[in-house]
Design an enzyme around this catalytic site. Sequence first.
Site, PDB file in Angstrom:
ATOM      1  N   THR A   1       0.839  -1.202   0.000  1.00 16.79           N
ATOM      2  CA  THR A   1       0.000   0.000   0.000  1.00 16.79           C
ATOM      3  C   THR A   1       0.870   1.247   0.000  1.00 16.79           C
ATOM      4  O   THR A   1       2.067   1.187   0.271  1.00 16.79           O
ATOM      5  CB  THR A   1      -0.929   0.055   1.235  1.00 16.79           C
ATOM      6  OG1 THR A   1      -0.134   0.305   2.393  1.00 16.79           O
ATOM      7  CG2 THR A   1      -1.694  -1.251   1.418  1.00 16.79           C
ATOM      8  N   CYS A   2       0.246   2.382  -0.270  1.00 14.83           N
ATOM      9  CA  CYS A   2       1.007   3.635  -0.344  1.00 14.83           C
ATOM     10  C   CYS A   2       1.190   4.273   1.027  1.00 14.83           C
ATOM     11  O   CYS A   2       1.672   5.401   1.132  1.00 14.83           O
ATOM     12  CB  CYS A   2       0.299   4.605  -1.289  1.00 14.83           C
ATOM     13  SG  CYS A   2       0.145   3.908  -2.934  1.00 14.83           S
ATOM     14  N   ASP A   3       0.798   3.577   2.068  1.00 10.80           N
ATOM     15  CA  ASP A   3       0.871   4.111   3.426  1.00 10.80           C
ATOM     16  C   ASP A   3       2.250   3.853   4.030  1.00 10.80           C
ATOM     17  O   ASP A   3       2.756   2.737   3.976  1.00 10.80           O
ATOM     18  CB  ASP A   3      -0.214   3.401   4.254  1.00 10.80           C
ATOM     19  CG  ASP A   3      -0.405   4.039   5.603  1.00 10.80           C
ATOM     20  OD1 ASP A   3      -1.570   4.193   6.000  1.00 10.80           O
ATOM     21  OD2 ASP A   3       0.587   4.364   6.274  1.00 10.80           O
TER      22      ASP A   3
ATOM     23  N   ASN B   1      -6.426  -0.035  -0.328  1.00 11.35           N
ATOM     24  CA  ASN B   1      -5.670   0.423  -1.498  1.00 11.35           C
ATOM     25  C   ASN B   1      -5.790  -0.546  -2.683  1.00 11.35           C
ATOM     26  O   ASN B   1      -5.003  -0.516  -3.617  1.00 11.35           O
ATOM     27  CB  ASN B   1      -4.174   0.558  -1.133  1.00 11.35           C
ATOM     28  CG  ASN B   1      -3.557   1.869  -1.580  1.00 11.35           C
ATOM     29  OD1 ASN B   1      -2.409   2.153  -1.252  1.00 11.35           O
ATOM     30  ND2 ASN B   1      -4.280   2.669  -2.332  1.00 11.35           N
TER      31      ASN B   1
END
Length: 391
Positions: A320-322, A360
């Site tokens: 994910t982009c987290d 995501n």
Amino acid sequence: MKARSFPSVRSLIERLNPSYPVFVVWPEVLREKARLFIDNFPGEVLYAVKCNPHPLVLSTLHEAGIHSFDTASLPEIAAVRERFPDAHCYFNHPVKGRGAIDSAVDVYGITDFVIDHESELYKVEEYAGTDITIEVRFATDGKGAVYNLSSKFGAPPEEAVRLLKLVHERGMRAALTCHVGSQCLEIEAYRSALALARNIMDKADVPLAYFDLGGGFPAPYAGAHVDLRSMLADISATVKELGIDVPLLCEPGRALVADGCSLLLQVHQRKGDAIYVNEGVYGCLSEVNIGNFVMPARVFGRQGRALSGEPKAFRVFGPTCDSLDVMDGPFLVPDDIEEGDWIEVGLMGAYSLALATGFNGFMTDTVVSVEGRPHWLEEAMQVAEAEALSV
Ligand SMILES: *Cc1c(COP(=O)(O)O)cnc(C)c1O
């Protein structure tokens, strides 16, 4: 439940060439664990559904002889009962919504409910009447476990005594339960829970339908010395010593399923000491992260690459982009690992798929079964031989 089945992980990689994560169920291992509990626990073995509710896991355990289930919500009850109409579901959540109690009674005929407070007793009675069994959950001290499950639920012992009497007075069947905490490594925790139960039973002095000792049994993660057989033998001996003569139940989650599943992920990028893979803390690896576990792993090199590097604890970024989607050394892999190589992480059956969010757009929705036993798991935590593949 039938899932796509492969003779080995190697063959599944050659067949699917997966760039997405694959959750692998090893039915033979699940069956073995179910037998171990059924043969060695001095009572009935329930499976705690929340630990891994995948249909393949449920049906494998059911086939292996587990016909009773610890369920905590209506969807869990439905998942079990729609599949196995003969199964006995215990509604073992101490705080239930009214609608859930109503439907559990009305649709599924549930008769066993946990409470840890007087208000819950009246709530259950309103929908279920009195021809039911009420399990009073008492709190333990949580010592010896990685996760304390008595900080949220469980009545203090004196209150449990009062509740048991109240249940009996109102004409319901009384039962007792507790949970020593998850990944409980100390047999002493079970011994003291049994002693406390004995004490509560004596003080309450009402007939008891059963005592449900809960779950908590450990999985053999790195550094944990786990001998379930001797733990269960010790529990049997303690039960005898204390003269507990009511029927016993237990409801393991983790110990039944941890060994019986693994997770195949792929490296999508390497940046020095960090690798970016297609599974992370919002997928199946959140508990690995929280518990700081080091999981057993083996690698499969892409396109015939033989990996021969030293075992290394990489920083592992999830898909994910987290920025929170990162773990420090959740497993050891050869230090010459590269983009495209696969990592199979073992002992992934418990609190993995159940906690995957799909955040995501990264879903862990490919579940397959592999025949046989992942013998490499027995060298838990070490990097087994790296296999070179043609894909
Ligand atoms: C989670 C839970 C279990 C299973 O616990 P494990 O530690 O996975 O064995 C059993 N009973 C109750 C009430 C639970 O909440």
